[in-house]
Design a protein around this motif. Structure first.
Motif, PDB file in Angstrom:
ATOM      1  N   ARG A 256       0.834  -1.207   0.000  1.00  0.00           N
ATOM      2  CA  ARG A 256       0.000   0.000   0.000  1.00  0.00           C
ATOM      3  C   ARG A 256       0.867   1.254   0.000  1.00  0.00           C
ATOM      4  O   ARG A 256       0.607   2.208  -0.742  1.00  0.00           O
ATOM      5  CB  ARG A 256      -0.914   0.015   1.208  1.00  0.00           C
ATOM      6  N   ASN A 257       1.913   1.257   0.804  1.00  0.00           N
ATOM      7  CA  ASN A 257       2.781   2.423   0.874  1.00  0.00           C
ATOM      8  C   ASN A 257       3.507   2.660  -0.453  1.00  0.00           C
ATOM      9  O   ASN A 257       3.664   3.811  -0.880  1.00  0.00           O
ATOM     10  CB  ASN A 257       3.782   2.279   2.021  1.00  0.00           C
ATOM     11  N   GLN A 258       3.910   1.573  -1.100  1.00  0.00           N
ATOM     12  CA  GLN A 258       4.552   1.715  -2.415  1.00  0.00           C
ATOM     13  C   GLN A 258       3.555   2.279  -3.421  1.00  0.00           C
ATOM     14  O   GLN A 258       3.915   3.150  -4.229  1.00  0.00           O
ATOM     15  CB  GLN A 258       5.097   0.360  -2.890  1.00  0.00           C
ATOM     16  N   ASP A 259       2.325   1.789  -3.385  1.00  0.00           N
ATOM     17  CA  ASP A 259       1.290   2.316  -4.286  1.00  0.00           C
ATOM     18  C   ASP A 259       1.043   3.799  -4.012  1.00  0.00           C
ATOM     19  O   ASP A 259       0.840   4.582  -4.947  1.00  0.00           O
ATOM     20  CB  ASP A 259      -0.012   1.526  -4.148  1.00  0.00           C
ATOM     21  N   GLN A 260       1.065   4.208  -2.756  1.00  0.00           N
ATOM     22  CA  GLN A 260       0.860   5.623  -2.430  1.00  0.00           C
ATOM     23  C   GLN A 260       2.019   6.458  -2.972  1.00  0.00           C
ATOM     24  O   GLN A 260       1.804   7.550  -3.494  1.00  0.00           O
ATOM     25  CB  GLN A 260       0.724   5.814  -0.914  1.00  0.00           C
ATOM     26  N   ARG A 261       3.247   5.927  -2.879  1.00  0.00           N
ATOM     27  CA  ARG A 261       4.387   6.647  -3.452  1.00  0.00           C
ATOM     28  C   ARG A 261       4.235   6.766  -4.966  1.00  0.00           C
ATOM     29  O   ARG A 261       4.546   7.817  -5.557  1.00  0.00           O
ATOM     30  CB  ARG A 261       5.696   5.952  -3.090  1.00  0.00           C
ATOM     31  N   ASP A 262       3.746   5.687  -5.613  1.00  0.00           N
ATOM     32  CA  ASP A 262       3.512   5.738  -7.057  1.00  0.00           C
ATOM     33  C   ASP A 262       2.446   6.783  -7.399  1.00  0.00           C
ATOM     34  O   ASP A 262       2.579   7.504  -8.398  1.00  0.00           O
ATOM     35  CB  ASP A 262       3.070   4.373  -7.582  1.00  0.00           C
ATOM     36  N   ILE A 263       1.399   6.856  -6.587  1.00  0.00           N
ATOM     37  CA  ILE A 263       0.342   7.848  -6.812  1.00  0.00           C
ATOM     38  C   ILE A 263       0.928   9.251  -6.726  1.00  0.00           C
ATOM     39  O   ILE A 263       0.662  10.106  -7.588  1.00  0.00           O
ATOM     40  CB  ILE A 263      -0.811   7.667  -5.794  1.00  0.00           C
ATOM     41  N   ASN A 264       1.726   9.494  -5.696  1.00  0.00           N
ATOM     42  CA  ASN A 264       2.329  10.821  -5.534  1.00  0.00           C
ATOM     43  C   ASN A 264       3.220  11.176  -6.718  1.00  0.00           C
ATOM     44  O   ASN A 264       3.212  12.308  -7.207  1.00  0.00           O
ATOM     45  CB  ASN A 264       3.117  10.886  -4.225  1.00  0.00           C
ATOM     46  N   LYS A 265       3.992  10.197  -7.209  1.00  0.00           N
ATOM     47  CA  LYS A 265       4.855  10.430  -8.368  1.00  0.00           C
ATOM     48  C   LYS A 265       4.018  10.720  -9.605  1.00  0.00           C
ATOM     49  O   LYS A 265       4.329  11.645 -10.391  1.00  0.00           O
ATOM     50  CB  LYS A 265       5.744   9.209  -8.593  1.00  0.00           C
ATOM     51  N   ASP A 266       2.937   9.925  -9.796  1.00  0.00           N
ATOM     52  CA  ASP A 266       2.075  10.139 -10.960  1.00  0.00           C
ATOM     53  C   ASP A 266       1.410  11.514 -10.908  1.00  0.00           C
ATOM     54  O   ASP A 266       1.220  12.155 -11.953  1.00  0.00           O
ATOM     55  CB  ASP A 266       1.018   9.040 -11.055  1.00  0.00           C
ATOM     56  N   LYS A 267       1.055  11.975  -9.729  1.00  0.00           N
ATOM     57  CA  LYS A 267       0.473  13.321  -9.607  1.00  0.00           C
ATOM     58  C   LYS A 267       1.487  14.392 -10.025  1.00  0.00           C
ATOM     59  O   LYS A 267       1.131  15.340 -10.731  1.00  0.00           O
ATOM     60  CB  LYS A 267       0.027  13.583  -8.167  1.00  0.00           C
ATOM     61  N   ARG A 268       2.720  14.235  -9.585  1.00  0.00           N
ATOM     62  CA  ARG A 268       3.770  15.185  -9.977  1.00  0.00           C
ATOM     63  C   ARG A 268       3.965  15.175 -11.497  1.00  0.00           C
ATOM     64  O   ARG A 268       4.047  16.221 -12.142  1.00  0.00           O
ATOM     65  CB  ARG A 268       5.090  14.851  -9.280  1.00  0.00           C
ATOM     66  N   ASP A 269       4.037  13.938 -12.052  1.00  0.00           N
ATOM     67  CA  ASP A 269       4.212  13.822 -13.510  1.00  0.00           C
ATOM     68  C   ASP A 269       3.044  14.452 -14.256  1.00  0.00           C
ATOM     69  O   ASP A 269       3.229  15.112 -15.280  1.00  0.00           O
ATOM     70  CB  ASP A 269       4.349  12.349 -13.914  1.00  0.00           C
ATOM     71  N   LEU A 270       1.829  14.236 -13.738  1.00  0.00           N
ATOM     72  CA  LEU A 270       0.637  14.789 -14.391  1.00  0.00           C
ATOM     73  C   LEU A 270       0.681  16.315 -14.383  1.00  0.00           C
ATOM     74  O   LEU A 270       0.386  16.958 -15.395  1.00  0.00           O
ATOM     75  CB  LEU A 270      -0.628  14.288 -13.694  1.00  0.00           C
ATOM     76  N   ARG A 271       1.057  16.893 -13.257  1.00  0.00           N
ATOM     77  CA  ARG A 271       1.142  18.358 -13.188  1.00  0.00           C
ATOM     78  C   ARG A 271       2.192  18.890 -14.178  1.00  0.00           C
ATOM     79  O   ARG A 271       1.960  19.876 -14.873  1.00  0.00           O
ATOM     80  CB  ARG A 271       1.483  18.803 -11.767  1.00  0.00           C
ATOM     81  N   LYS A 272       3.334  18.208 -14.235  1.00  0.00           N
ATOM     82  CA  LYS A 272       4.385  18.639 -15.171  1.00  0.00           C
ATOM     83  C   LYS A 272       3.905  18.519 -16.614  1.00  0.00           C
ATOM     84  O   LYS A 272       4.118  19.421 -17.438  1.00  0.00           O
ATOM     85  CB  LYS A 272       5.642  17.798 -14.980  1.00  0.00           C
ATOM     86  N   ASP A 273       3.278  17.365 -16.940  1.00  0.00           N
ATOM     87  CA  ASP A 273       2.823  17.154 -18.321  1.00  0.00           C
ATOM     88  C   ASP A 273       1.686  18.093 -18.682  1.00  0.00           C
ATOM     89  O   ASP A 273       1.600  18.555 -19.838  1.00  0.00           O
ATOM     90  CB  ASP A 273       2.404  15.700 -18.532  1.00  0.00           C
TER      91      ASP A 273
END
Length: 172
Positions: A81-98
């Motif tokens: 779950r914690n790894q998935d949450q880290r992935d979510i946070n990374k995807d949010k950052r990537d989405l904002r950048k893109d």
């Protein structure tokens, strides 16, 4: 003739008194068959208590193994779950950048949204697994504690039965 009658009377009197004494002693002594039956039933109770004790210990040990297994599962699910949450946070950052770099409807932004959705689904599944493991852990702890209470009760029963057996063997 007098001597014979007197001797006969005295012997009958002696036998009568002896009979009373023997009868009184017999009446005061416990029934040997009842005592043997008590000893037999005490031995049977002791055997049964030992069997119950062994079964309860086996149950308690099995429950402890289940608890250990559930704790390992719970920890693994938390890591996931914690790894998935880290992935979510990374995807949010990537989405904002893109979104800023390519626009909201760009292919890169759409791919990031898809990744974000997948990671959220995985995280939610892991959280459900955590909740299920917690429930199992609680139930197993409850079972183990009940088994320990049963063990304690069986130990008390065994102690009482051994005490009864010693008392019956002494004949009191």
């Amino acid at each position: 003739m007098m001597n014979a009658q007197s001797l006969l009377r005295r012997s009958v009197l002696v036998f009568g008194v002896a009979g009373f004494l023997v009868g009184g002693a017999y009446a005061q002594s416990p029934d040997p068959t009842a005592q043997q039956q008590d000893i037999h039933s005490d031995k049977k109770d002791i055997r049964q208590d030992k069997q119950d004790l062994a079964k309860d210990r086996a149950d308690r040990n099995a429950d402890q193994r289940d608890i250990n297994h559930d704790r390992r599962d719970l920890n693994k699910d938390r890591v996931d779950r914690n790894q998935d949450q880290r992935d979510i946070n990374k995807d949010k950052r990537d989405l904002r950048k893109d979104d800023a770099k390519y626009g909201v409807n760009s292919a890169q932004a759409q791919a990031d949204r898809k990744d974000l959705h997948t990671d959220r689904v995985d995280r939610n599944k892991d959280q459900r697994d955590i909740n299920k493991d917690k429930t199992n852990l609680t139930a197993d702890c409850k079972d183990r504690n009940q088994d320990q209470r049963d063990i304690n009760k069986d130990k008390r029963d065994l102690h009482k039965d051994r005490k009864d057996l010693r008392k019956d063997r002494k004949g009191k």
